[in-house]
Design an enzyme around this catalytic site. Structure first.
Site, PDB file in Angstrom:
ATOM      1  N   LYS A  49       0.798  -1.223   0.092  1.00 37.36           N
ATOM      2  CA  LYS A  49      -0.047  -0.141  -0.059  1.00 37.36           C
ATOM      3  C   LYS A  49       0.812   1.102  -0.038  1.00 37.36           C
ATOM      4  O   LYS A  49       1.862   1.217   0.145  1.00 37.36           O
ATOM      5  CB  LYS A  49      -0.942  -0.082   1.287  1.00 37.36           C
ATOM      6  N   ARG A 147     -10.327  -0.718  15.149  1.00 32.68           N
ATOM      7  CA  ARG A 147     -10.378  -0.082  13.818  1.00 32.68           C
ATOM      8  C   ARG A 147     -11.346  -0.529  12.695  1.00 32.68           C
ATOM      9  O   ARG A 147     -12.403  -0.884  13.200  1.00 32.68           O
ATOM     10  CB  ARG A 147      -8.751   0.042  13.442  1.00 32.68           C
ATOM     11  N   TYR A 266      15.065  30.783  10.281  1.00 31.21           N
ATOM     12  CA  TYR A 266      13.890  31.260  10.759  1.00 31.21           C
ATOM     13  C   TYR A 266      13.733  31.103  12.277  1.00 31.21           C
ATOM     14  O   TYR A 266      13.886  30.134  12.816  1.00 31.21           O
ATOM     15  CB  TYR A 266      12.645  30.567  10.126  1.00 31.21           C
ATOM     16  N   MET A 325      11.056  24.652   3.743  1.00 36.61           N
ATOM     17  CA  MET A 325      10.321  24.126   2.995  1.00 36.61           C
ATOM     18  C   MET A 325      11.277  23.489   1.933  1.00 36.61           C
ATOM     19  O   MET A 325      11.136  22.508   1.430  1.00 36.61           O
ATOM     20  CB  MET A 325       9.700  25.126   2.256  1.00 36.61           C
TER      21      MET A 325
END
Length: 388
Positions: A49, A147, A266, A325
């Site tokens: 998957k 689940r 940052y 990013m």
């Protein structure tokens, strides 16, 4: 004699233009699957998957098929169709439920849905009505994860219903298999044994990657490993026996020198305690290199002081400041000045930094790192082309 390995490059980013590269060792992947298959007398399939955990169904499934894997598990019908496209004779189960509009796809493709509720069973029966040959299905029973799946009582009642079509496979999913001492494991094994007895003669599957290492899983018929095939650690309490499959590297764009007392990145979250040589690399959270692995300035650093690391010129070097990013900075002060230069690659995980260690530094698991890998990398697939 060592087999000759060839590089197979996908249609991804041009290596001359990309900021990073992924090297996927398909021989190691096959070796991992074989190691898992040897751990148990049960048949061993493979979970593919999320596009084979980010590595590409089109590359992973054919080498596993060549190695002898005949059963695959996908999350969605779309993924199952991609498995069938490269392994037409494979048996493919679809894990994530069933919706009525997908029924024609199952009719045409031989995909097998894993049904996990009374609603899905009723719907499947209704859609099969009138068919001479009923389409096969698997049944998921929830033995402790809360689940997907029927609860145990519903599963037992379904087994006792003489009018009901029976599944070809009975499955459940272990919630705590990576922690072999957890009491829930035994409870789930016992519940599943009861269900297996009720569905006598039907193939059964309980073992995911860590479950294969539980002796009790040997009593069942089919294993379905996932992350361990791709090099992830199956157990939390032992060294990882799997070979690394994926190496992620980023190019060094520039080398800067920051002066003691200055800040980095940052938020000015890192203040330099010495004059510092900084390698700025072309990788960031847009590429799936998670911001939470930053060296400072993210909430996780309040709980886990150490951030992520890179490996270059034979040594590990720490991330400094925040991952952004497109760029990540590493402190290379302890390397010789001529050890690295712009254009060189720094390993983010692979043979020198374990996938799961890189994940822990970001407060997550290897699954997330693999399935988050972006599409800006140049990808290289290494494979000897031999089946043995």
């Amino acid at each position: 004699m060592t087999a000759t390995r060839s590089n197979i490059t996908t249609t991804g980013a041009d290596p001359r233009l990309a900021g990073g590269r992924l090297t996927i060792d398909l021989d190691a992947l096959v070796a991992n699957w074989r190691l898992l298959a040897e751990k148990s007398p049960a048949d061993t399939g493979a979970v593919v998957k999320a596009d084979a955990y980010g590595l590409g169904i089109v590359h992973v499934v054919p080498v596993l098929w060549q190695a002898g894997c005949r059963t695959f598990f996908a999350a969605l019908p779309e993924e199952g169709l991609r498995v069938k496209a490269v392994a037409p004779d494979a048996r493919v189960f679809v894990l994530n439920g069933f919706f009525a509009e997908a029924f024609p796809v199952y009719e045409q493709s031989n995909l097998i849905p894993v049904l996990g509720s009374l609603h899905e069973l009723s719907l499947w029966k209704k859609l099969n009505k009138g068919r001479k040959d009923k389409l096969p299905f698997a049944l998921n029973v929830d033995t402790g994860m809360n689940r997907l799946g029927l609860n145990v009582d519903e599963g037992l009642a379904f087994a006792a219903d003489g009018r009901a079509e029976k599944p070809i496979l009975l499955i459940t999913h272990l919630a705590t298999a990576d922690d072999r001492a957890h009491a829930l494991n035994q409870k789930q094994f016992e519940s599943f044994q009861e269900l297996r007895a009720a569905f006598a003669g039907i193939e059964s599957s309980i073992a995911n990657s860590p479950g294969i290492f539980h002796p009790a899983s040997r009593e069942f018929d089919l294993n379905r490993p996932g992350v361990a095939i791709y090099g992830g650690e199956p157990l939390s309490d032992t060294p990882n026996p799997m070979r690394p499959v994926v190496t992620l590297e980023a190019r060094i764009v520039q080398i800067q020198t920051g002066v003691k007392g200055e800040t980095v990145g940052y938020g000015a979250t890192t203040t330099l305690q010495r004059d510092t040589r900084i390698a700025i690399c072309s990788v960031g959270y847009a590429d799936g290199y998670l911001r939470s692995a930053s060296g400072s300035g993210v909430p996780l650093r309040n709980a886990v002081p150490g951030g992520g690391e890179g490996f270059v010129a034979g040594k590990k070097v720490p991330i400094i400041g925040r991952i952004t990013m497109d760029l990540t900075s590493f402190d290379i002060t302890n390397l010789a000045e001529d050890a690295v230069k712009p254009g060189d690659y720094i390993e983010l995980f692979g043979p020198n930094i374990a996938l799961d260690d890189a994940a822990r530094s970001a407060g997550t698991i290897g699954y997330e790192l693999l399935t988050s890998l972006g599409n800006r990398y140049h990808r290289r697939y290494l494979h000897s082309g031999q089946s043995d």
